[in-house]
Design a protein around this motif. Structure first.
Motif, short mmCIF file in Angstrom:
data_model
loop_
_atom_site.label_atom_id
_atom_site.label_comp_id
_atom_site.label_asym_id
_atom_site.label_seq_id
_atom_site.Cartn_x
_atom_site.Cartn_y
_atom_site.Cartn_z
N SER A 18 -4.09 1.09 11.90
CA SER A 18 -4.79 2.17 11.21
C SER A 18 -5.29 1.72 9.83
O SER A 18 -6.37 2.12 9.39
CB SER A 18 -3.85 3.36 11.10
N ARG A 19 -4.53 0.87 9.16
CA ARG A 19 -4.98 0.36 7.85
C ARG A 19 -6.26 -0.45 8.01
O ARG A 19 -7.20 -0.33 7.23
CB ARG A 19 -3.92 -0.55 7.22
N LYS A 67 -7.06 -7.82 1.00
CA LYS A 67 -6.42 -6.97 -0.01
C LYS A 67 -5.37 -6.04 0.62
O LYS A 67 -4.44 -5.60 -0.06
CB LYS A 67 -7.51 -6.14 -0.70
N VAL A 69 -2.16 -4.91 2.00
CA VAL A 69 -0.88 -5.57 1.76
C VAL A 69 -0.28 -6.13 3.05
O VAL A 69 0.36 -7.18 3.04
CB VAL A 69 0.08 -4.61 1.03
N VAL B 118 1.84 9.63 5.00
CA VAL B 118 1.51 8.20 4.98
C VAL B 118 0.10 8.01 5.55
O VAL B 118 -0.71 7.25 5.01
CB VAL B 118 2.57 7.39 5.76
N ARG B 122 -3.21 6.86 3.17
CA ARG B 122 -3.48 5.43 3.41
C ARG B 122 -4.72 4.95 2.65
O ARG B 122 -4.67 3.89 2.02
CB ARG B 122 -3.62 5.18 4.91
N LYS B 126 -2.38 2.04 -2.96
CA LYS B 126 -2.43 0.58 -2.86
C LYS B 126 -1.67 0.16 -1.60
O LYS B 126 -2.10 -0.75 -0.88
CB LYS B 126 -1.81 -0.04 -4.11
N HIS B 127 -0.57 0.85 -1.35
CA HIS B 127 0.20 0.64 -0.13
C HIS B 127 1.11 1.84 0.03
O HIS B 127 1.38 2.54 -0.94
CB HIS B 127 1.03 -0.65 -0.23
N ASN B 128 1.59 2.09 1.24
CA ASN B 128 2.58 3.14 1.38
C ASN B 128 3.58 2.79 2.47
O ASN B 128 3.34 1.90 3.30
CB ASN B 128 1.94 4.51 1.59
N LEU B 147 4.70 -3.71 -6.02
CA LEU B 147 3.28 -3.55 -5.66
C LEU B 147 2.56 -2.69 -6.68
O LEU B 147 1.42 -2.97 -7.06
CB LEU B 147 3.16 -2.92 -4.26
#
Lengths: 163, 566
Positions: A18-19, A67, A69, B118, B122, B126-128, B147
């Motif tokens: 999904s990211r 980018k 993560v 989440v 998203r 930056k991140h989760n 992070l």
């Protein structure tokens, strides 16, 4: 627009697809095909993404992917030697005299017949993007009833010895 | 000894140096709140809306440079944080947002107060993380902070299912936080820096264009030293204000849509643009195809995606702004040990100071109080020694134009997202961090009403935050666009129906003042700023004042509309 094959190593965690997909949709990039599967290394998956874009767009796609993560490594296989394969399964109309001709086509392209009935044949074909396009266009005249196709999987070619 | 998830969470926060938590309780975080009083090292600030909580944590983070932390419950508590998270994401602010979640076995069942936060956040974090294993809780918290604060900072969300908070496990604080897939580049490439110095050596008309990244990387001093040594004028984005002292002769003012004449002309006439920590948003570039056409562009940024995203650059430098600017300084000193930069740039400095003199930031005084006058009065009273937060709109631009910021982390404003409702809670966060400092929100009458409930938070915690309302009974920036580009069709931008802000303040237990006459402006502000209580100062200003200069949306920087006549 040039076709690019991106090889992306990712942490195999929930939501990683999904990211990546969300990045493409959110930034207006296009995913042509996508393949995800685990690698030999535990916890790491390999994605092969084919996309279309000019230089600057592709640069952004690569950077933005990097980018994320959960993304470990991004490679563009279009500008280097890589082996690339897709697979498809095609069900074609196969009656009477057509059956012989279909079998000849199957042979020429080194495909396999994996299912057959009195009026249909199901063919498995493997190859690069262009080869599968050629097969599809040849089979079209028999009447394609169903077609299922994978995305691309790709790998860098081994270095050749030169002296 | 085994600890519960709630204990592990709070212990981890302490290890990360968290001393303030902005939050709002609810069912799925009740176990964390049950544990919280046993950890007096962590001060909990009970906000009155989760959006206010995230903005307050953001204000705390911007003012201190530390990670801001916010704790909310699942479902609506979590969705209320989204605007705050997106604000921090756009402006690269380090936050850790902790959200409660329904127990893991209920996730996906549409349980009461369940949302996929989440999934929702998203694209704006930056991140989760969703913590599904108690043994990974401490590591996840550690990674979240790492992070949030490293590389290009940003908000990180950690979703905490209730059963994980109740499960017991050994507390193991991970020594190593490195992540294979995440390695921000701090150290700039030396060859690129040498190329930068070569360009600087050749340039006749160099200009610094800096952004929020300079403040984030604590590079303000390095920038100031470098610009003064090389005698190069400086302009910045809204986010970059305060990194270079606005009182310095080399300062040209903010650039972009409401930037100064001098800045925008300098950008489009420079032969070398040295950009650091800016992402070339549309508000600074105007029409991209006409942006800085005469300049070779150097772009320093820690985030490679910022480089060549909007603007083609000649020399990209991926790295930390501070290290890069210091590196440039060192190489310059070696390469040009005795060069007289002031002499070399004299003609260019003459030109830009000519633009500054011919078209300064100005306004016409009148019978009514002008909004710009209020900002000037605040500058005069505080002598610039204050943390200013703003809401979003005309008052924000007047603050940027008329308040001369001389230190980093003194202007807290929602730059990228432009979130109305940001300024007041952000001021609360900043005041918590610096109880002794003067903290002022410059607000519009529209914006303030978006998080006005946080006045309770200010009163309850005895925070002397002052809110100065530039009250024109309009959504002023919308009205300005409607006047200039929509033939005065003031559709839904009028705010004639509004509360009595003085009474509102008093009802909350704060102080309220109204100023209608020019002669009362200074004394009332002076008095209100001297009291130890939170206060609203409702200043009735000229209704239809416009922000000038203005580069219309889609126009080039040098096609700005200037203030007309008398």
């Amino acid at each position: 627009m040039q076709r690019h094959v991106l090889s992306v190593l990712v942490d195999n965690e929930p939501g990683v697809l999904s990211r990546v997909a969300g990045l493409f949709s959110g930034r207006g990039f296009n995913i042509h095909s996508l393949n995800v599967a685990p690698t030999l290394e535990e916890g790491v998956s390999h994605m092969t993404i084919t996309t279309f874009g000019e230089g600057a767009i592709l640069e952004q796609i690569m950077k933005q992917l990097h980018k994320i993560v959960s993304v470990i490594k991004v490679m563009d296989f279009s500008d280097c030697q890589a082996v690339e394969r897709e697979m498809m399964i095609v069900k074609v109309q196969a009656e009477g005299p057509m059956r012989g001709e279909i079998l000849r086509t199957v042979e020429i392209f080194r495909c396999k017949v994996i299912d057959v009935s009195h009026n249909e044949m199901t063919i498995e074909a493997t190859g690069n993007h262009e080869k599968l396009e050629a097969i599809t266009s040849l089979l079209q005249r028999f009447g394609i009833k169903e077609l299922a196709q994978t995305g691309s999987v790709a790998m860098r070619r081994s270095k050749k010895q030169t002296d | 000894m085994k600890c519960t998830g709630a204990q592990i969470l709070l212990e981890s926060l302490k290890r990360e140096g968290v001393d303030v938590l902005f939050g709002y309780p609810g069912a799925q975080v009740i176990d964390i709140y049950d544990e919280l009083p046993k950890h007096p090292e962590i001060r909990h600030i009970l906000v009155r809306h989760e959006q206010g909580g995230v903005h307050a944590a953001d204000g705390y983070a911007r003012a201190t440079g530390k990670v801001g932390v916010c704790l909310v419950t699942s479902g609506p508590g979590a969705t209320n944080t989204v605007t705050g998270i997106a604000t921090a994401y756009c402006d690269s602010i380090p936050l850790v947002v902790l959200t409660g979640q329904v127990p893991t076995k209920l996730i996906g069942n549409d349980a009461f107060q369940e949302v996929d936060i989440v999934g929702i956040t998203r694209p704006c974090t930056k991140h989760n993380f969703l913590v599904k294993d108690i043994n990974k809780l401490a590591l996840t918290i550690r990674q979240a902070f790492y992070l949030a604060r490293s590389g290009r900072p940003g908000p990180v969300l950690v979703d905490l299912p209730r059963d994980i908070m109740l499960t017991r496990a050994e507390f193991v604080w991970p020594e190593d936080v490195s992540m294979r897939s995440y390695n921000p580049t701090y150290k700039p490439n030396l060859n690129q820096l040498r190329r930068v110095v070569e360009e600087i050596g050749k340039s006749q008309r160099p200009l610094f264009l800096t952004g929020g990244g300079v403040i984030t990387s604590d590079a303000a001093e390095s920038l100031t030293n470098l610009a003064r040594t090389l005698q190069i004028p400086v302009t910045s984005t809204l986010m970059g204000l305060g990194a270079f002292p606005a009182t310095d002769p080399l300062w040209l003012g903010m650039g972009g849509m409401h930037g100064t004449y001098a800045s925008n002309l300098a950008i489009n006439n420079a032969d070398l643009l040295i950009c650091a920590g800016t992402r070339f948003a549309d508000r600074i570039t105007g029409k991209i195809s006409a942006f800085a056409k005469k300049a070779r562009i150097i772009h320093i940024d820690i985030d490679p995606t910022s480089i060549r995203k909007n603007v083609e650059v000649e020399i990209p430098v991926v790295g930390d702004c501070k290290l890069s600017l210091q590196g440039i300084m060192d190489i310059c000193a070696k390469k040009f040990p005795s060069r007289n930069w002031g002499e070399d740039h004299a003609a260019w400095l003459d030109t830009v100071s000519g633009w500054k003199k011919s078209h300064p930031i100005a306004y016409h005084k009148g019978d009514n109080i002008k909004p710009q006058q209020v900002v000037e009065a605040l500058l005069k009273i505080t002598a610039g020694d204050a943390i200013i937060t703003t809401e979003v709109g005309q008052h924000q631009m007047w603050t940027a134009q008329f308040f001369l910021f001389t230190k980093p982390r003194t202007l807290l404003t929602s730059g990228g997202l432009g979130a109305m409702g940001y300024g007041f809670p952000a001021a609360i966060g900043a005041q918590i961090a610096f109880p002794e400092k003067t903290v002022i929100t410059i607000a519009g009458d529209g914006s303030l009403q978006m998080n006005i409930q946080e006045l309770t938070t200010a009163v309850a915690n005895k925070l002397p935050v002052k809110v100065v309302i530039l009250n024109n009974r309009y959504l002023g920036m919308v009205r300005q666009w409607q006047e200039l580009f929509f033939d005065h069709n003031y559709s839904s931008s009028g705010m004639d129906a509004q509360p009595d802000f003085v009474k509102v303040a008093e009802a909350y237990g704060a102080e309220g003042y109204r100023v209608e006459k020019t002669e009362n402006l200074l004394p009332t502000l002076q008095h209100a700023l001297s009291t130890p209580n939170p206060a609203f100062i409702d200043v009735v200003v000229e209704r239809e004042e416009n922000v000038y200069p203005m580069v219309p949306s889609g126009a080039a920087l040098d096609e700005m509309l200037l203030m007309q006549g008398k």
